[in-house]
Design an enzyme around this catalytic site. Structure first.
Site, PDB file in Angstrom:
ATOM      1  N   HIS A 189       0.909  -1.273  -0.089  1.00 18.88           N
ATOM      2  CA  HIS A 189       0.045   0.012   0.038  1.00 18.88           C
ATOM      3  C   HIS A 189       0.939   1.165   0.052  1.00 18.88           C
ATOM      4  O   HIS A 189       1.689   1.362  -1.068  1.00 18.88           O
ATOM      5  CB  HIS A 189      -1.165  -0.098   1.262  1.00 18.88           C
ATOM      6  CG  HIS A 189      -2.146   0.718   1.313  1.00 18.88           C
ATOM      7  ND1 HIS A 189      -2.312   1.672   0.335  1.00 18.88           N
ATOM      8  CD2 HIS A 189      -2.722   1.235   2.203  1.00 18.88           C
ATOM      9  CE1 HIS A 189      -3.264   2.377   0.565  1.00 18.88           C
ATOM     10  NE2 HIS A 189      -3.760   2.253   1.920  1.00 18.88           N
TER      11      HIS A 189
ATOM     12  N   HIS B  67      -2.467  -1.724  -9.695  1.00 19.06           N
ATOM     13  CA  HIS B  67      -3.444  -1.209  -8.812  1.00 19.06           C
ATOM     14  C   HIS B  67      -4.758  -2.099  -8.859  1.00 19.06           C
ATOM     15  O   HIS B  67      -5.056  -2.458  -9.685  1.00 19.06           O
ATOM     16  CB  HIS B  67      -3.804   0.388  -9.248  1.00 19.06           C
ATOM     17  CG  HIS B  67      -4.444   1.052  -8.302  1.00 19.06           C
ATOM     18  ND1 HIS B  67      -5.712   0.933  -7.827  1.00 19.06           N
ATOM     19  CD2 HIS B  67      -3.900   1.733  -7.160  1.00 19.06           C
ATOM     20  CE1 HIS B  67      -5.918   1.701  -6.688  1.00 19.06           C
ATOM     21  NE2 HIS B  67      -4.929   2.162  -6.434  1.00 19.06           N
TER      22      HIS B  67
ATOM     23  N   ASP C 131       2.654   5.911  -6.552  1.00 19.59           N
ATOM     24  CA  ASP C 131       3.898   5.664  -5.827  1.00 19.59           C
ATOM     25  C   ASP C 131       4.997   5.679  -6.670  1.00 19.59           C
ATOM     26  O   ASP C 131       6.211   5.741  -6.375  1.00 19.59           O
ATOM     27  CB  ASP C 131       3.814   4.451  -5.071  1.00 19.59           C
ATOM     28  CG  ASP C 131       2.823   4.903  -3.869  1.00 19.59           C
ATOM     29  OD1 ASP C 131       2.820   5.627  -3.207  1.00 19.59           O
ATOM     30  OD2 ASP C 131       2.178   3.871  -3.346  1.00 19.59           O
TER      31      ASP C 131
HETATM   32  N1  ACO Z   1       4.539  -6.652 -10.770  1.00 21.85           N
HETATM   33  C1  ACO Z   1       4.536  -7.690 -11.370  1.00 21.85           C
HETATM   34  N2  ACO Z   1       3.187  -8.335 -11.398  1.00 21.85           N
HETATM   35  C2  ACO Z   1       2.225  -7.933 -10.816  1.00 21.85           C
HETATM   36  C3  ACO Z   1       2.240  -6.709 -10.088  1.00 21.85           C
HETATM   37  C4  ACO Z   1       3.641  -5.727 -10.130  1.00 21.85           C
HETATM   38  N3  ACO Z   1       3.578  -4.903  -9.465  1.00 21.85           N
HETATM   39  N4  ACO Z   1       1.116  -6.485  -9.578  1.00 21.85           N
HETATM   40  C5  ACO Z   1       0.268  -7.461 -10.064  1.00 21.85           C
HETATM   41  N5  ACO Z   1       0.953  -8.353 -10.592  1.00 21.85           N
HETATM   42  C6  ACO Z   1       0.496  -9.619 -11.294  1.00 21.85           C
HETATM   43  C7  ACO Z   1       0.444 -10.634 -10.270  1.00 21.85           C
HETATM   44  O1  ACO Z   1       1.486 -11.397 -10.165  1.00 21.85           O
HETATM   45  C8  ACO Z   1      -0.810 -11.496 -10.810  1.00 21.85           C
HETATM   46  O2  ACO Z   1      -0.779 -12.093 -11.848  1.00 21.85           O
HETATM   47  P1  ACO Z   1      -0.952 -13.482 -12.037  1.00 21.85           P
HETATM   48  O3  ACO Z   1      -2.724 -13.251 -12.449  1.00 21.85           O
HETATM   49  O4  ACO Z   1      -0.359 -13.857 -13.497  1.00 21.85           O
HETATM   50  O5  ACO Z   1      -0.970 -14.390 -11.107  1.00 21.85           O
HETATM   51  C9  ACO Z   1      -1.847 -10.315 -11.332  1.00 21.85           C
HETATM   52  O6  ACO Z   1      -0.963  -9.273 -11.768  1.00 21.85           O
HETATM   53  C10 ACO Z   1      -2.844  -9.639 -10.340  1.00 21.85           C
HETATM   54  O7  ACO Z   1      -2.140  -9.332  -9.338  1.00 21.85           O
HETATM   55  P2  ACO Z   1      -2.989  -9.386  -7.810  1.00 21.85           P
HETATM   56  O8  ACO Z   1      -1.996  -9.353  -6.520  1.00 21.85           O
HETATM   57  O9  ACO Z   1      -4.003 -10.341  -7.579  1.00 21.85           O
HETATM   58  O10 ACO Z   1      -3.458  -7.948  -7.870  1.00 21.85           O
HETATM   59  P3  ACO Z   1      -4.190  -6.918  -6.722  1.00 21.85           P
HETATM   60  O11 ACO Z   1      -5.210  -6.321  -7.308  1.00 21.85           O
HETATM   61  O12 ACO Z   1      -4.642  -8.002  -5.637  1.00 21.85           O
HETATM   62  O13 ACO Z   1      -3.011  -6.273  -6.302  1.00 21.85           O
HETATM   63  C11 ACO Z   1      -1.513  -4.571  -5.810  1.00 21.85           C
HETATM   64  C12 ACO Z   1      -2.798  -4.973  -6.471  1.00 21.85           C
HETATM   65  C13 ACO Z   1      -1.248  -4.944  -4.357  1.00 21.85           C
HETATM   66  C14 ACO Z   1      -1.318  -2.809  -6.189  1.00 21.85           C
HETATM   67  C15 ACO Z   1      -0.442  -5.051  -6.844  1.00 21.85           C
HETATM   68  O14 ACO Z   1      -0.491  -4.813  -8.077  1.00 21.85           O
HETATM   69  C16 ACO Z   1       1.052  -4.951  -6.235  1.00 21.85           C
HETATM   70  O15 ACO Z   1       1.525  -5.676  -5.383  1.00 21.85           O
HETATM   71  N6  ACO Z   1       1.670  -3.793  -6.785  1.00 21.85           N
HETATM   72  C17 ACO Z   1       3.168  -3.480  -6.400  1.00 21.85           C
HETATM   73  C18 ACO Z   1       3.004  -2.861  -5.032  1.00 21.85           C
HETATM   74  C19 ACO Z   1       2.357  -1.353  -5.322  1.00 21.85           C
HETATM   75  O16 ACO Z   1       2.794  -0.444  -5.944  1.00 21.85           O
HETATM   76  N7  ACO Z   1       1.411  -0.956  -4.403  1.00 21.85           N
HETATM   77  C20 ACO Z   1       1.084   0.644  -4.328  1.00 21.85           C
HETATM   78  C21 ACO Z   1      -0.489   0.380  -4.561  1.00 21.85           C
HETATM   79  S1  ACO Z   1      -0.950   2.046  -4.943  1.00 21.85           S
HETATM   80  C22 ACO Z   1      -1.343   2.516  -3.441  1.00 21.85           C
HETATM   81  O17 ACO Z   1      -1.443   1.578  -2.440  1.00 21.85           O
HETATM   82  C23 ACO Z   1      -1.184   3.692  -3.032  1.00 21.85           C
END
Ligand code: ACO
Length: 434
Positions: free
Chosen positions: A278, A317, A373
């Site tokens: 987050h 996201h 971010d």
């Molecule tokens: N890098 C690589 N792969 C990713 C990323 C990433 N940053 N984010 C999601 N994916 C992939 C996952 O591996 C998954 O792949 P699969 O379906 O082949 O297994 C798919 O995309 C979906 O990912 P989930 O984790 O199910 O998506 P969710 O909606 O739960 O997660 C989140 C959203 C937590 C923001 C995620 O994209 C992430 O971890 N990003 C990196 C951390 C980040 O930047 N957080 C800030 C968010 S903005 C904020 O809070 C202000």
């Protein structure tokens, strides 16, 4: 008014219905649809196993737990609006305090209302001297988010009337106090980690300029912040001010649903924001860019992300499946900041990383775009903030949103204490051997 007495009551008329056929016994059920949703309570009337049918939704991917009139997001189109106003207009034309007022009151303030609001906030920026002593007790290397979270929680002990959440006057006073004191506590946390004396607020300065004063003032009689940097940080606060039911805001609402005081609820929100998935992501982005180190190492790094070794921080996201509109505005802010601070060399790595990722099948097919971010940390670093402070800056910006959502939840007649159900997967009844 009693704690349990909400001030609004609304019932939404059904606009359609869903017929569900239970193939276990052939029975059909009609579930009303209102505001684009069926209710879990209606679904629950269908027999499940031990109790009525539940919907299993880890992470609340498709569960609306609240109705809200504060922030609108269309994740596919990349739209973000506070109280109906596009984020782009607010970032260009308003100050952070105006936006805070908007989130809390539903309308932008008139000149007179803004003057009163700014005056109220300015006159609550000081903290009790014991708070200073309290913060002094942290280890020299304490993470400022841990300090912020604990100190915000401790504020509840200084204002026992904060428990009177059903009374508008004390409730609003705590809201003003929290918005006013967050920068003071954040700046004290920073000064503590540097072994520097704490700097008291300067009430001649505007909100964000005063924050810079409390951070950076040394021996000068009067600190004069660079107006470009003060404005840039103000815009960043606006971009972070609310984002509907994200992890930290939902946490604030959940804690608030048990009728805790707002300091306890916001402290919990700070804890949720701290996590690297987050608000902690901006800190991780910086560490990642430093780890990559040079543009030529990006392809190798991206390949490892695609193998699933780690995630590309600042990408992806839950709601945006398009470019995060805040990331677009932040790129413009970066250009302004760099005219003062000089260009952050990590920007070249970030721009190239974004270019490569946006043209790569993995990121395209997963709809992964830069989020708020991705660029914010580069700006914060150029402004002189250590990485540990990045999420603290996010928390200052998010405070009005947390409070607006907390208050909205409190006044919503539909809301109840948050208490999800579970699907039990443990042992059946058993007994301790004699
Ligand atoms: N890098 C690589 N792969 C990713 C990323 C990433 N940053 N984010 C999601 N994916 C992939 C996952 O591996 C998954 O792949 P699969 O379906 O082949 O297994 C798919 O995309 C979906 O990912 P989930 O984790 O199910 O998506 P969710 O909606 O739960 O997660 C989140 C959203 C937590 C923001 C995620 O994209 C992430 O971890 N990003 C990196 C951390 C980040 O930047 N957080 C800030 C968010 S903005 C904020 O809070 C202000």
């Amino acid at each position: 008014m009693s704690i349990a007495e909400p001030v609004k009551k609304e019932t939404a008329a059904a606009t359609g219905s869903l017929t569900v056929k239970d193939n276990r016994d052939g029975k059909s059920y009609e579930l009303p649809i209102a505001r684009g949703a069926i209710t879990a309570a209606d679904l629950h009337k269908i027999p499940g196993e031990d109790i009525g049918l539940l919907n299993y939704d880890p992470g609340f991917m498709a569960t609306a737990a609240v109705k809200s009139a504060i922030t609108y997001i269309d994740g596919d189109k990349g739209i973000l609006r506070y109280r109906g106003y596009p984020i782009e207009e607010l970032a260009e034309k308003c100050s952070f305090l105006e936006v805070a007022y908007l989130l809390l009151n539903g309308e932008l303030p008139s000149d007179q209302q803004l003057a009163t609001w700014a005056d109220e906030v300015t006159h609550h920026t000081f903290v009790h001297e014991n708070i200073k002593e309290f913060m002094h007790g942290f280890r020299h290397d304490a993470h400022p988010m841990g300090m912020l979270m604990s100190t915000v929680a401790a504020l509840s002990t200084f204002y026992p009337e904060a428990k009177r959440i059903a009374d508008e006057k004390p409730r609003r006073t705590q809201i003003v106090r929290l918005i006013a004191k967050m920068p003071t506590i954040a700046a004290f946390a920073y000064r503590h980690s540097r072994g520097l004396p704490y700097v008291y607020p300067d009430n001649d300065l505007a909100y964000t300029a005063n924050f810079l004063n409390m951070l950076w003032k040394t021996t000068e009689l009067k600190y004069e912040p660079d107006p470009i940097l003060a404005h840039a940080l103000d815009v960043l606060f606006i971009l972070h001010a609310d984002h509907e039911q994200n992890c930290s805001t939902s946490t604030v609402r959940v804690v608030g649903s048990s009728r805790s005081d707002p300091y306890s609820a916001v402290a919990a929100g700070v804890g949720a924001l701290y996590g690297p998935l987050h608000g902690g992501a901006n800190e991780q982005v910086l560490r990642m860019l430093e780890d990559i180190g040079s543009v030529d190492r990006i392809p190798e790094y991206v390949a490892r992300v695609k193998k699933g070794e780690f995630r590309l921080m600042g990408f992806g996201h839950r709601v945006y499946k398009n470019y995060d509109p805040r990331a677009r505005i932040i790129k413009k802010v970066a250009d302004q900041v760099f005219t003062v601070t000089g260009r952050n060399p990590l920007l070249d790595i970030a721009i190239e990383l974004e270019k490569i990722a946006l043209n790569d099948d993995y990121f395209v097919s997963h709809k992964l775009y830069p989020n708020v971010d991705f660029y914010s940390g580069i700006i914060y670093q150029a402004m002189g903030f250590p990485v540990e402070m990045f999420t603290v800056l996010f928390a200052i910006g998010r405070t009005p949103g947390w409070l607006a959502q907390w208050e909205e939840g409190l006044l919503d007649a539909d809301q109840k204490i948050a208490r999800p159900r579970q699907i039990y997967t443990g042992k059946g009844e058993r007994h301790i051997a004699e």
